[in-house]
Design an enzyme around this catalytic site. Sequence first.
Site, PDB file in Angstrom:
ATOM      1  N   ASP A 178      -6.644  -3.581  -5.441  1.00 40.38           N
ATOM      2  CA  ASP A 178      -7.730  -2.922  -4.708  1.00 40.38           C
ATOM      3  C   ASP A 178      -7.403  -1.437  -4.643  1.00 40.38           C
ATOM      4  O   ASP A 178      -6.935  -0.926  -3.636  1.00 40.38           O
ATOM      5  CB  ASP A 178      -7.835  -3.526  -3.300  1.00 40.38           C
ATOM      6  N   GLU A 221       0.865  -1.191   0.000  1.00 41.15           N
ATOM      7  CA  GLU A 221       0.000   0.000   0.000  1.00 41.15           C
ATOM      8  C   GLU A 221       0.902   1.241   0.000  1.00 41.15           C
ATOM      9  O   GLU A 221       1.828   1.335   0.795  1.00 41.15           O
ATOM     10  CB  GLU A 221      -0.907  -0.017   1.240  1.00 41.15           C
TER      11      GLU A 221
HETATM   12  N1  SPD Z   1     -15.284   4.817  -6.997  1.00 39.52           N
HETATM   13  C1  SPD Z   1     -14.936   4.176  -5.784  1.00 39.52           C
HETATM   14  C2  SPD Z   1     -14.135   2.955  -5.999  1.00 39.52           C
HETATM   15  C3  SPD Z   1     -13.433   2.597  -4.758  1.00 39.52           C
HETATM   16  C4  SPD Z   1     -12.605   1.412  -4.908  1.00 39.52           C
HETATM   17  N2  SPD Z   1     -11.707   1.195  -3.829  1.00 39.52           N
HETATM   18  C5  SPD Z   1     -12.279   0.860  -2.612  1.00 39.52           C
HETATM   19  C6  SPD Z   1     -11.260   0.484  -1.608  1.00 39.52           C
HETATM   20  C7  SPD Z   1     -11.829  -0.420  -0.608  1.00 39.52           C
HETATM   21  N3  SPD Z   1     -10.862  -1.244  -0.008  1.00 39.52           N
END
Ligand code: SPD
Length: 279
Positions: A157, A106
């Site tokens: 993610d 991250e």
């Molecule tokens: N448009 C919003 C998309 C968000 C995607 N990421 C979410 C992270 C959750 N772990």
Amino acid sequence: MELWMTEFQTQNLGLACRIKETLFSGQSDFQEISVVDTVEFGRMLVLDGVFQTSVFDEYIYHEMIAHVPLNVHPRPVNVLVIGGGDGGCVREVVKNPAVQQVDMVEIDGVVVEVSKKYLPEISSAMIDKHPKLNLRIGDGIKHVQETEGQYDVIIVDCSDPIGPGEGLFTAAFYRDVYTALKPDGLFVQQTESPFYHQPLIRKSYQDVNQLFPITRLYLANIPLYPGGLHCFTIGSKKYDPLKTDVTKPSIQSGKYYNPGIQRSCFILPEFIRELLQKD
Ligand code: SPD
């Protein structure tokens, strides 16, 4: 006085949430970070004004981004999660009995710390330092550039394709993901709303399709995100998501996810099928 926070999903459309309390607000090296407690969604993480996750509906996104790809692979032993700083994705990944190690990379350490403090039910695997979890604060793009043939499954993610998330939606990144996977590996990425992000969905699908023999898109209903319907794109070197044996014991039901969803999430409405077929 009533307080509201609005995510402008397009120039003409926004989702407004009534706020009970702002729990955190600050600027990291990468983005503006807030955690707000809302009436309808409970506590919610917001990055650069975009609603990322809420305690009300986070299970849908996190179960779907983790269990669908993990259960397509017959032995997902080594897993990489890029992004996912709130910890919800790795909380789900560590539940799969085949998984031995999850590397999570991250970029923004502040997101991790804020999530551990204000969203403990989402970040529990990070708080507990789960033995399968190897968390590193660093650049996921660089990590895949430096990795070859190591992972069974890679999960991207990410936030929206602006700011720190931008480089995660490029053909160059998908090439590095391909190389970082084992010869039978597969990856998944969240690819936004089929109503409001059609060019992005089509471009990423085409880019993935240029590299991977099997490309599939699947859907989940997520109230927090634009239009309430959300896309995920899989690129797979060997295993076809449409051929997953949904009776295998590793497919355990969650709160949203279950064996039927593993199969049905790949059934696409006609406008999305057409979007993906266009030249
Ligand atoms: N448009 C919003 C998309 C968000 C995607 N990421 C979410 C992270 C959750 N772990």
